[in-house]
Design a protein around this motif. Sequence first.
Motif, PDB file in Angstrom:
ATOM      1  N   MET A   1      -7.129   6.256 -10.445  1.00  0.00           N
ATOM      2  CA  MET A   1      -5.804   5.723 -10.741  1.00  0.00           C
ATOM      3  C   MET A   1      -5.124   5.252  -9.458  1.00  0.00           C
ATOM      4  O   MET A   1      -4.467   4.212  -9.422  1.00  0.00           O
ATOM      5  CB  MET A   1      -4.981   6.820 -11.392  1.00  0.00           C
ATOM      6  N   MET A   2      -5.296   6.048  -8.394  1.00  0.00           N
ATOM      7  CA  MET A   2      -4.732   5.663  -7.110  1.00  0.00           C
ATOM      8  C   MET A   2      -5.317   4.340  -6.623  1.00  0.00           C
ATOM      9  O   MET A   2      -4.599   3.479  -6.110  1.00  0.00           O
ATOM     10  CB  MET A   2      -5.025   6.741  -6.064  1.00  0.00           C
TER      11      MET A   2
ATOM     12  N   ILE B   1      -2.809  -2.958  -7.263  1.00  0.00           N
ATOM     13  CA  ILE B   1      -1.665  -3.607  -7.909  1.00  0.00           C
ATOM     14  C   ILE B   1      -0.512  -3.760  -6.936  1.00  0.00           C
ATOM     15  O   ILE B   1       0.123  -4.812  -6.854  1.00  0.00           O
ATOM     16  CB  ILE B   1      -1.223  -2.807  -9.157  1.00  0.00           C
ATOM     17  N   ILE B   2      -0.265  -2.732  -6.162  1.00  0.00           N
ATOM     18  CA  ILE B   2       0.904  -2.790  -5.284  1.00  0.00           C
ATOM     19  C   ILE B   2       0.700  -3.798  -4.161  1.00  0.00           C
ATOM     20  O   ILE B   2       1.631  -4.526  -3.782  1.00  0.00           O
ATOM     21  CB  ILE B   2       1.273  -1.389  -4.761  1.00  0.00           C
TER      22      ILE B   2
ATOM     23  N   PHE C   1      -3.640   1.587  -8.562  1.00  0.00           N
ATOM     24  CA  PHE C   1      -2.258   1.371  -8.149  1.00  0.00           C
ATOM     25  C   PHE C   1      -2.172   0.703  -6.788  1.00  0.00           C
ATOM     26  O   PHE C   1      -1.318  -0.141  -6.547  1.00  0.00           O
ATOM     27  CB  PHE C   1      -1.506   2.705  -8.123  1.00  0.00           C
TER      28      PHE C   1
END
Lengths: 178, 164
Positions: free
Chosen positions: B25-26, B32-33, B29
Amino acid sequence: MAYKPSKRRMYEPEYVGLNLFPVMNLLVVLIPLLLSTATFVKLGVIELNLPKAASGPLAQQTLGKESQRSLDLTITITGRGFYLSSSRIILRDPGSGGPTIPVLSNGAYNYLELSTQLFELKQKISSTFFDSKRIILQATRDIEYQILVDTIDAARSIHMDGKQYELFPDVVISAGII
Amino acid sequence: MAFIPSRRKKHATGPVRVSLNLTSMMDMFTIIIVFLIKTYSTEGQLIHPSKNLTLPSSTVETAPEVALDVVVSQEWIMVNDRPVIRVASLKEQRDLFIPELNATLLKYATEAKRIEEKYGIKFTGKVTIQGDKKLPFGTLLKVMATCGRSEYPNMRLVVYQKSG
């Protein structure tokens, strides 16, 4: 007598997990924030110059004096294709006498050919005329806006061999409708 | 002799610490960030395209700036989001001049000049034209000619930037 605990069991490596919760909190806040402010469609503007005839008789007069050395390169967009003309000559398709660059057989406009012809023209005229960066656009009244914009794009610059060459960046839209 | 497991201890496992595996998940993210920060523009959007029209796309890279907004959609001509005249009623007209649009533009021009006198914000006569990509050239030209004769000679056509 009790069993002696196995030594192997004692040295089992313990799994230490990173504490990711602060990072997660941060990301959960940051992602919606950035998503809401993100601009996915980029807008641009095409700067135009005022149609000369719209500014009245004074402009007409001064234009008349200067036009002795001007090129007045004009693209006329019609339903059948592009006509290229200048203050001296109208280029026509030598075969049929039709438009300089006729539409392709599927009805699409040949922007690539237009750019290429303008590029050749630009090499020839270089800077002998004071308006060697200007191009005038004319169109028939039913030409779609998108075609006009694509023509402006084709007239402004050309992509060749991975390089971009400037053609006629000063676009003037002619005030008359044909 | 084999070790016999204790029957009493069989169910006495006690509370087990279960930790979520957040690594994937990290990863997601982070990607995406990075993408969002890359697309983030500090200026925000200065011109908001109107909802009921599709702008043409072009390869220009000039950034838009704030100016008086003239929108020519399929149905209405609007100045600063206020409808002025129906596009359909211009079809028959041969003259390039649109009196209704001229009146509205002049109103904005006088207002802008009053502001210039009071606060020193220069009146430059800039106007941005948002037109639907299917708009016929005749209509667009009428709008542009009217802008030119109504103290707004600096016209810009708003387009979508083609990517790549």
